[in-house]
Write a protein that holds these residues in place. Sequence first.
Motif, PDB file in Angstrom:
ATOM      1  N   GLN A  53       1.309   7.151  -6.555  1.00  0.00           N
ATOM      2  CA  GLN A  53       0.153   7.984  -6.889  1.00  0.00           C
ATOM      3  C   GLN A  53       0.311   9.420  -6.411  1.00  0.00           C
ATOM      4  OE1 GLN A  53      -3.729   6.361  -6.428  1.00  0.00           O
ATOM      5  NE2 GLN A  53      -3.199   4.510  -7.532  1.00  0.00           N
ATOM      6  N   GLN A  54       1.238   9.633  -5.486  1.00  0.00           N
ATOM      7  CA  GLN A  54       1.409  10.988  -4.954  1.00  0.00           C
ATOM      8  C   GLN A  54       2.508  11.779  -5.658  1.00  0.00           C
ATOM      9  OE1 GLN A  54      -0.195   9.658  -0.607  1.00  0.00           O
ATOM     10  NE2 GLN A  54       1.933  10.285  -0.765  1.00  0.00           N
TER      11      GLN A  54
ATOM     12  N   VAL B 218       2.216   1.862  -3.475  1.00  0.00           N
ATOM     13  CA  VAL B 218       1.193   2.376  -4.390  1.00  0.00           C
ATOM     14  C   VAL B 218       0.929   3.851  -4.080  1.00  0.00           C
ATOM     15  CG1 VAL B 218      -1.230   2.194  -5.082  1.00  0.00           C
ATOM     16  CG2 VAL B 218       0.119   0.123  -4.775  1.00  0.00           C
ATOM     17  N   GLN B 219       0.852   4.178  -2.789  1.00  0.00           N
ATOM     18  CA  GLN B 219       0.643   5.577  -2.380  1.00  0.00           C
ATOM     19  C   GLN B 219       1.766   6.463  -2.896  1.00  0.00           C
ATOM     20  OE1 GLN B 219       0.092   6.360   1.771  1.00  0.00           O
ATOM     21  NE2 GLN B 219      -1.778   5.161   1.914  1.00  0.00           N
TER      22      GLN B 219
ATOM     23  N   VAL C  91       0.834  -1.205   0.000  1.00  0.00           N
ATOM     24  CA  VAL C  91       0.000   0.000   0.000  1.00  0.00           C
ATOM     25  C   VAL C  91       0.870   1.257   0.000  1.00  0.00           C
ATOM     26  CG1 VAL C  91      -1.775   1.299   1.242  1.00  0.00           C
ATOM     27  CG2 VAL C  91      -1.919  -1.183   1.131  1.00  0.00           C
TER      28      VAL C  91
END
Lengths: 160, 124
Positions: A145-146, A141-142, A138
């Motif tokens: 995406q950031q 992925v964060q 997670v």
Amino acid sequence: MKIKVLTVFTLALALFLSACGKSDADLAKAANDKLAADKVTGVTVAVKDGVATLTGEVGDITVKNKAEASVKSVEGIKSVTNNLTTKPLPVATPSAPDPALTAKLNDALKAAGCSGAAVAVSNGKVTVTGEVPAAKYVTCVQTIQQAGITGIDNQLKKGK
Amino acid sequence: MSAQEKYQTLLELANQNGTTYELSEGDNGTLVVTGVAPSEEAKTQLWDEYERLDPEFRSNDLILNISVGQAGGSGTTYTVESGDSLSKIGKHYGIAWKSIWDANRDILNDPDKIYPGQVLKIPV
């Protein structure tokens, strides 16, 4: 005699209207007041036979839903036809050109302990491959995406 | 179903927990949510909801770019130049103009009025 007929007629009409509850015009006014109270703007309400139809363009789907809920809560409104549309979204712009974005992503991934992830950037769209520990998935992925990306193809595997 | 419909509960949650966000459209209809959460906790709530709607984040139809605003922050600042606007500065940092506005309420009275030389806190 004539006056008497008129009086009876007027009374009958009044009785008829009150039996029907609020008029459509009253309901439309109440619906508009409720929308204003709930700070929803850009919505036009038309009421016919107690059925409210909402038209107009609003910012996003949450406003569309809120408008519907507001009008539904007005006493006397039987149902709501929600024809609101949402504003077309602006095109997302990547936070940096591809090479800079790639460098930024690699730095961020390394810092987050996701060095098993590999990224390829094309016009702001990131394809992610490789494998990271499941517990880190997670976070990885964060991190991606950031980074200010505009598209993603997530093929990252969860390892041990 | 559009991505906005698919992720509507996530957006509702953002409205409830005080996250300011802006939407844009990325590659092939991807919904890009760029925003600032008031706390780590609020951000985690959003990511939990994202995971509930799209376990493992493999639908590739949402990019959730949420930072946590202020509270000391990383200390990035920006000095206003002639011709700047909050949205222009926001674009430069890839954040919503509103988040800059929120972070600088103490020195700004009007989001349309910023002056060269002003030092703005940038919540990135």
